[in-house]
Write a protein that holds these residues in place. Structure first.
Motif, PDB file in Angstrom:
ATOM      1  N   GLY A 129       0.830  -1.207   0.000  1.00 58.69           N
ATOM      2  CA  GLY A 129       0.000   0.000   0.000  1.00 58.69           C
ATOM      3  C   GLY A 129       0.865   1.257   0.000  1.00 58.69           C
ATOM      4  N   LYS A 130       1.927   1.224   0.785  1.00 58.72           N
ATOM      5  CA  LYS A 130       2.782   2.417   0.870  1.00 58.72           C
ATOM      6  C   LYS A 130       3.516   2.660  -0.452  1.00 58.72           C
ATOM      7  CE  LYS A 130       6.211   5.016   3.156  1.00 58.72           C
ATOM      8  NZ  LYS A 130       7.246   5.111   4.154  1.00 58.72           N
ATOM      9  N   GLU A 131       4.061   1.581  -1.030  1.00 55.51           N
ATOM     10  CA  GLU A 131       4.773   1.751  -2.315  1.00 55.51           C
ATOM     11  C   GLU A 131       3.837   2.347  -3.365  1.00 55.51           C
ATOM     12  OE1 GLU A 131       7.864  -2.045  -1.923  1.00 55.51           O
ATOM     13  OE2 GLU A 131       5.970  -2.308  -2.980  1.00 55.51           O
ATOM     14  N   PHE A 132       2.592   1.866  -3.358  1.00 55.96           N
ATOM     15  CA  PHE A 132       1.612   2.329  -4.348  1.00 55.96           C
ATOM     16  C   PHE A 132       1.337   3.826  -4.187  1.00 55.96           C
ATOM     17  CE2 PHE A 132      -2.901   2.827  -5.678  1.00 55.96           C
ATOM     18  CZ  PHE A 132      -2.757   2.486  -7.009  1.00 55.96           C
ATOM     19  N   LEU A 133       1.199   4.268  -2.932  1.00 59.04           N
ATOM     20  CA  LEU A 133       0.905   5.697  -2.707  1.00 59.04           C
ATOM     21  C   LEU A 133       2.126   6.572  -2.981  1.00 59.04           C
ATOM     22  CD1 LEU A 133      -1.470   5.800   0.387  1.00 59.04           C
ATOM     23  CD2 LEU A 133      -2.033   5.970  -2.035  1.00 59.04           C
ATOM     24  N   VAL A 134       3.319   6.084  -2.648  1.00 55.13           N
ATOM     25  CA  VAL A 134       4.537   6.868  -2.941  1.00 55.13           C
ATOM     26  C   VAL A 134       4.669   7.018  -4.459  1.00 55.13           C
ATOM     27  CG1 VAL A 134       7.066   6.868  -2.847  1.00 55.13           C
ATOM     28  CG2 VAL A 134       5.751   6.257  -0.808  1.00 55.13           C
ATOM     29  N   TYR A 135       4.439   5.914  -5.161  1.00 53.07           N
ATOM     30  CA  TYR A 135       4.494   5.920  -6.632  1.00 53.07           C
ATOM     31  C   TYR A 135       3.462   6.901  -7.194  1.00 53.07           C
ATOM     32  CZ  TYR A 135       3.424   3.990 -11.290  1.00 53.07           C
ATOM     33  OH  TYR A 135       3.145   3.829 -12.619  1.00 53.07           O
ATOM     34  N   SER A 136       2.221   6.835  -6.668  1.00 58.36           N
ATOM     35  CA  SER A 136       1.154   7.719  -7.153  1.00 58.36           C
ATOM     36  C   SER A 136       1.493   9.176  -6.858  1.00 58.36           C
ATOM     37  CB  SER A 136      -0.177   7.376  -6.475  1.00 58.36           C
ATOM     38  OG  SER A 136      -0.503   6.037  -6.679  1.00 58.36           O
ATOM     39  N   ALA A 137       2.079   9.425  -5.691  1.00 58.48           N
ATOM     40  CA  ALA A 137       2.430  10.816  -5.324  1.00 58.48           C
ATOM     41  C   ALA A 137       3.526  11.345  -6.232  1.00 58.48           C
ATOM     42  CB  ALA A 137       2.870  10.860  -3.864  1.00 58.48           C
ATOM     43  N   GLN A 138       4.454  10.462  -6.612  1.00 61.82           N
ATOM     44  CA  GLN A 138       5.520  10.918  -7.516  1.00 61.82           C
ATOM     45  C   GLN A 138       4.967  11.210  -8.907  1.00 61.82           C
ATOM     46  OE1 GLN A 138       8.374   7.732  -6.322  1.00 61.82           O
ATOM     47  NE2 GLN A 138       9.803   9.441  -6.135  1.00 61.82           N
ATOM     48  N   LYS A 144       6.138  11.423   2.743  1.00 63.62           N
ATOM     49  CA  LYS A 144       5.367  12.077   3.821  1.00 63.62           C
ATOM     50  C   LYS A 144       3.875  12.003   3.550  1.00 63.62           C
ATOM     51  CE  LYS A 144       7.179  16.088   6.188  1.00 63.62           C
ATOM     52  NZ  LYS A 144       7.648  17.450   5.925  1.00 63.62           N
ATOM     53  N   ARG A 145       3.512  12.313   2.298  1.00 67.90           N
ATOM     54  CA  ARG A 145       2.090  12.331   1.916  1.00 67.90           C
ATOM     55  C   ARG A 145       1.505  10.916   2.025  1.00 67.90           C
ATOM     56  NH1 ARG A 145      -2.284  15.176   1.997  1.00 67.90           N
ATOM     57  NH2 ARG A 145      -3.674  14.888   0.247  1.00 67.90           N
ATOM     58  N   ALA A 146       2.278   9.925   1.595  1.00 69.45           N
ATOM     59  CA  ALA A 146       1.801   8.543   1.664  1.00 69.45           C
ATOM     60  C   ALA A 146       1.572   8.145   3.118  1.00 69.45           C
ATOM     61  CB  ALA A 146       2.817   7.609   1.010  1.00 69.45           C
ATOM     62  N   GLU A 147       2.516   8.457   3.979  1.00 70.27           N
ATOM     63  CA  GLU A 147       2.380   8.098   5.404  1.00 70.27           C
ATOM     64  C   GLU A 147       1.138   8.771   5.990  1.00 70.27           C
ATOM     65  OE1 GLU A 147       3.875   6.020   7.308  1.00 70.27           O
ATOM     66  OE2 GLU A 147       5.779   5.557   6.348  1.00 70.27           O
ATOM     67  N   TYR A 148       0.952  10.057   5.665  1.00 67.40           N
ATOM     68  CA  TYR A 148      -0.192  10.807   6.190  1.00 67.40           C
ATOM     69  C   TYR A 148      -1.508  10.158   5.717  1.00 67.40           C
ATOM     70  CZ  TYR A 148      -3.836  14.303   6.477  1.00 67.40           C
ATOM     71  OH  TYR A 148      -5.025  14.910   6.728  1.00 67.40           O
TER      72      TYR A 148
END
Ligand code: ATP
Length: 231
Positions: free
Chosen positions: A90-99, A110-114
């Protein structure tokens, strides 16, 4: 304040009229439900508002468009059948999406963790998405849809495929998120719409047949009758 204005919007697919000359306005900070049976035109409306489909005629105006050059920055969209990379966590997916939304690696982290905390799946952040329940996937999808802090969040049938617990969790999350953004929620289940929305647009065969608050609609119809139509 009006955030979005839809004027005389129509959409045809090869001669099939899916949305017929509809008009409505959204006020900021509200949840509006698009409710109607299968084939009523809900997905077509959302995809058109998201800029993924070109209207056959009519106009969609975002009032903040003057300040914001790119419409995609104003809108978060969770499709009816979202695509996840099941091998990612889940975290990798959100970091990827944020990038992909142009955040630096540090900001993306940071955004993914939040957001993992915000949507209630922080404990599963290092688990592969393939192992997530349906409700967890929908919450991850919502996190992805709001990764760029949109003003309008559009959710296409986000709870229709969920069991009662998953459904409840997503509806509670929507209730919280509507304090921060306008939500457009597509569903065919009236009781779900009733739970989170301030206003409803009842669609049938591509047309808005009723619009207003649940109280207004209750006065006009017997709820049970509408439910029988939409379930
Ligand atoms: P559902 O809940 O089943 O997704 P919906 O309310 O979201 O229904 P739409 O998917 O917008 O409705 O479909 C509205 C109408 O447009 C239907 O008659 C559908 O068959 C038709 N339609 C949708 N997409 C296409 C397409 N790509 N090509 C042709 N017709 C389409």
């Amino acid at each position: 304040m009006t955030i979005l204005k839809v004027t005389n919007l129509s959409k045809e697919y090869d001669g099939v009229s899916a949305v017929k000359n509809i008009s409505f306005e959204f006020t900021s900070g509200k949840c509006i439900s698009l409710i109607g049976p299968n084939g009523a035109g809900k997905t077509t409306i959302l995809r058109t508002l998201a800029g993924l489909l070109k209207p056959s005629s009519g106009k969609v105006t975002f009032t903040e468009m003057k300040q914001q050059a790119d419409i995609r920055l104003l809108i978060g969209y969770l499709p009816q059948h979202p695509v996840f990379y099941s091998w990612m966590t889940g975290k990798e997916f959100l970091v990827y999406s944020a990038q992909l939304a142009f955040l630096t690696k540090e900001e993306a982290n940071k955004r993914a963790e939040y957001l993992l905390e915000r949507v209630g799946i922080a404990e599963a952040k290092n688990k592969r998405i393939g192992k997530y329940s349906g409700g967890m996937k929908q919450r991850l999808g919502i996190a992805q849809a709001i990764i760029h802090k949109p003003k309008l969040l559009m959710l296409d049938e986000p709870v229709s495929s969920l069991d009662p617990i998953g459904r409840r969790e997503v509806l509670i999350l929507m209730e919280e998120l509507k304090k921060e953004m306008t939500i457009l929620f597509s569903t065919h289940i009236l009781s779900d719409a009733d739970e989170v929305s301030d206003e409803l647009l009842l669609l049938r065969d591509g047309e808005i047949v009723e619009a207003g608050t649940m109280d207004k609609l209750r006065r006009k119809y017997q709820t049970a009758k509408i439910e029988l139509v939409f379930q």
